[in-house]
Design a protein around this motif. Sequence first.
Motif, PDB file in Angstrom:
ATOM      1  N   GLN A   1      -1.443  -7.491 -14.895  1.00 24.13           N
ATOM      2  CA  GLN A   1      -2.133  -6.375 -14.254  1.00 24.13           C
ATOM      3  C   GLN A   1      -1.237  -5.779 -13.156  1.00 24.13           C
ATOM      4  OE1 GLN A   1      -5.851  -7.460 -12.492  1.00 24.13           O
ATOM      5  NE2 GLN A   1      -6.268  -5.410 -11.725  1.00 24.13           N
ATOM      6  N   VAL A   2      -1.014  -4.487 -13.256  1.00 18.52           N
ATOM      7  CA  VAL A   2      -0.159  -3.815 -12.283  1.00 18.52           C
ATOM      8  C   VAL A   2      -0.953  -3.524 -11.007  1.00 18.52           C
ATOM      9  CG1 VAL A   2       1.198  -1.762 -11.799  1.00 18.52           C
ATOM     10  CG2 VAL A   2       1.256  -2.779 -14.089  1.00 18.52           C
ATOM     11  N   GLN A   3      -0.344  -3.861  -9.888  1.00 21.28           N
ATOM     12  CA  GLN A   3      -0.937  -3.526  -8.601  1.00 21.28           C
ATOM     13  C   GLN A   3       0.094  -2.862  -7.716  1.00 21.28           C
ATOM     14  OE1 GLN A   3      -2.800  -7.177  -7.025  1.00 21.28           O
ATOM     15  NE2 GLN A   3      -4.760  -6.133  -7.329  1.00 21.28           N
ATOM     16  N   LEU A   4      -0.320  -1.795  -7.057  1.00 20.66           N
ATOM     17  CA  LEU A   4       0.505  -1.107  -6.071  1.00 20.66           C
ATOM     18  C   LEU A   4      -0.305  -1.065  -4.779  1.00 20.66           C
ATOM     19  CD1 LEU A   4       1.696   1.905  -8.267  1.00 20.66           C
ATOM     20  CD2 LEU A   4       2.938  -0.214  -7.797  1.00 20.66           C
ATOM     21  N   VAL A   5       0.270  -1.597  -3.720  1.00 22.41           N
ATOM     22  CA  VAL A   5      -0.453  -1.691  -2.458  1.00 22.41           C
ATOM     23  C   VAL A   5       0.350  -0.981  -1.372  1.00 22.41           C
ATOM     24  CG1 VAL A   5      -1.464  -3.198  -0.733  1.00 22.41           C
ATOM     25  CG2 VAL A   5      -1.497  -3.871  -3.143  1.00 22.41           C
ATOM     26  N   GLU A   6      -0.235   0.096  -0.852  1.00 19.43           N
ATOM     27  CA  GLU A   6       0.418   0.867   0.203  1.00 19.43           C
ATOM     28  C   GLU A   6       0.053   0.319   1.582  1.00 19.43           C
ATOM     29  OE1 GLU A   6      -0.995   3.941  -2.958  1.00 19.43           O
ATOM     30  OE2 GLU A   6      -1.815   2.177  -1.925  1.00 19.43           O
ATOM     31  N   SER A   7       0.956   0.513   2.512  1.00 11.76           N
ATOM     32  CA  SER A   7       0.695   0.160   3.905  1.00 11.76           C
ATOM     33  C   SER A   7       1.532   1.056   4.809  1.00 11.76           C
ATOM     34  CB  SER A   7       1.009  -1.315   4.175  1.00 11.76           C
ATOM     35  OG  SER A   7       2.377  -1.574   3.921  1.00 11.76           O
ATOM     36  N   GLY A   8       1.189   1.046   6.096  1.00 15.97           N
ATOM     37  CA  GLY A   8       1.985   1.782   7.072  1.00 15.97           C
ATOM     38  C   GLY A   8       1.387   3.095   7.545  1.00 15.97           C
ATOM     39  N   GLY A   9       0.259   3.480   6.977  1.00 13.50           N
ATOM     40  CA  GLY A   9      -0.370   4.717   7.430  1.00 13.50           C
ATOM     41  C   GLY A   9      -0.980   4.553   8.814  1.00 13.50           C
ATOM     42  N   GLY A  10      -1.431   5.675   9.374  1.00  7.40           N
ATOM     43  CA  GLY A  10      -2.051   5.622  10.682  1.00  7.40           C
ATOM     44  C   GLY A  10      -2.110   6.983  11.328  1.00  7.40           C
ATOM     45  N   LEU A  11      -2.362   6.982  12.624  1.00  2.00           N
ATOM     46  CA  LEU A  11      -2.460   8.207  13.416  1.00  2.00           C
ATOM     47  C   LEU A  11      -1.189   8.368  14.233  1.00  2.00           C
ATOM     48  CD1 LEU A  11      -4.110  10.573  14.626  1.00  2.00           C
ATOM     49  CD2 LEU A  11      -5.033   8.925  16.286  1.00  2.00           C
ATOM     50  N   VAL A  12      -0.615   9.552  14.182  1.00  2.00           N
ATOM     51  CA  VAL A  12       0.623   9.831  14.916  1.00  2.00           C
ATOM     52  C   VAL A  12       0.577  11.256  15.433  1.00  2.00           C
ATOM     53  CG1 VAL A  12       1.864  10.565  12.835  1.00  2.00           C
ATOM     54  CG2 VAL A  12       3.141   9.660  14.790  1.00  2.00           C
ATOM     55  N   GLN A  13       1.258  11.496  16.525  1.00  2.00           N
ATOM     56  CA  GLN A  13       1.323  12.855  17.070  1.00  2.00           C
ATOM     57  C   GLN A  13       2.345  13.693  16.311  1.00  2.00           C
ATOM     58  OE1 GLN A  13       2.070  12.466  21.313  1.00  2.00           O
ATOM     59  NE2 GLN A  13      -0.118  12.678  21.738  1.00  2.00           N
ATOM     60  N   SER A 112       3.500  12.052 -15.189  1.00  2.00           N
ATOM     61  CA  SER A 112       4.549  11.087 -15.522  1.00  2.00           C
ATOM     62  C   SER A 112       4.201   9.678 -15.068  1.00  2.00           C
ATOM     63  CB  SER A 112       5.867  11.502 -14.868  1.00  2.00           C
ATOM     64  OG  SER A 112       6.328  12.727 -15.383  1.00  2.00           O
ATOM     65  N   TYR A 113       3.195   9.540 -14.234  1.00  2.00           N
ATOM     66  CA  TYR A 113       2.893   8.263 -13.596  1.00  2.00           C
ATOM     67  C   TYR A 113       1.627   7.635 -14.179  1.00  2.00           C
ATOM     68  CZ  TYR A 113       6.576   9.691 -10.526  1.00  2.00           C
ATOM     69  OH  TYR A 113       7.804  10.083 -10.041  1.00  2.00           O
ATOM     70  N   ASP A 114       1.731   6.333 -14.420  1.00  2.00           N
ATOM     71  CA  ASP A 114       0.657   5.620 -15.100  1.00  2.00           C
ATOM     72  C   ASP A 114      -0.140   4.697 -14.183  1.00  2.00           C
ATOM     73  OD1 ASP A 114       3.348   5.593 -17.045  1.00  2.00           O
ATOM     74  OD2 ASP A 114       1.509   6.346 -17.988  1.00  2.00           O
ATOM     75  N   TYR A 115       0.483   4.277 -13.102  1.00  2.00           N
ATOM     76  CA  TYR A 115      -0.164   3.323 -12.204  1.00  2.00           C
ATOM     77  C   TYR A 115      -0.197   3.905 -10.798  1.00  2.00           C
ATOM     78  CZ  TYR A 115       1.241   0.360 -16.108  1.00  2.00           C
ATOM     79  OH  TYR A 115       1.449  -0.154 -17.363  1.00  2.00           O
ATOM     80  N   TRP A 116      -1.316   3.686 -10.126  1.00  2.00           N
ATOM     81  CA  TRP A 116      -1.519   4.256  -8.795  1.00  2.00           C
ATOM     82  C   TRP A 116      -2.085   3.224  -7.833  1.00  2.00           C
ATOM     83  CZ3 TRP A 116      -0.346   9.376  -7.715  1.00  2.00           C
ATOM     84  CH2 TRP A 116      -0.011  10.164  -8.818  1.00  2.00           C
ATOM     85  N   GLY A 117      -1.669   3.339  -6.576  1.00  2.00           N
ATOM     86  CA  GLY A 117      -2.247   2.510  -5.540  1.00  2.00           C
ATOM     87  C   GLY A 117      -3.530   3.125  -5.015  1.00  2.00           C
TER      88      GLY A 117
END
Length: 126
Positions: A1-13, A112-117
């Motif tokens: 099972q393909v998993q894509l896990v994003e991180s690093g987002g947030g609030l910035v000026q 073109s993309y098959d898997y998404w986080g």
Amino acid sequence: QVQLVESGGGLVQAGGSLRLSCAASGLTFSRNAMGWFRQAPGKQREIVAAISWNGGNTAYGDSVKGRFSISRDNAKKMVFLQMNSLKPEDTAVYYCAADRRFWQPPSTELSSYDYWGQGTQVTVSS
């Protein structure tokens, strides 16, 4: 099972920087092109950046050229998006995506993309 896990987002000026990361599992990764897309409320999902299987080629959306940079670490199965000079219009949910085909150049097309986080929220305040 393909998993894509994003991180690093947030609030910035506005004018600030953020670095997004995407950790992949369940796919070969070193043979797969990868991409970052974003979607703001009420708007269609759009390309931010894409990178070929070996990192040798990249592609960017017009609105982020010169400000954002995509890179990858195949040994760690990770892809990164360095975002500099952020603007309020960069506010969106950012998604990591993988092309299941092997040896592909970077594509700016959603199809073109098959898997998404799941996505990570980036909010830029003015």
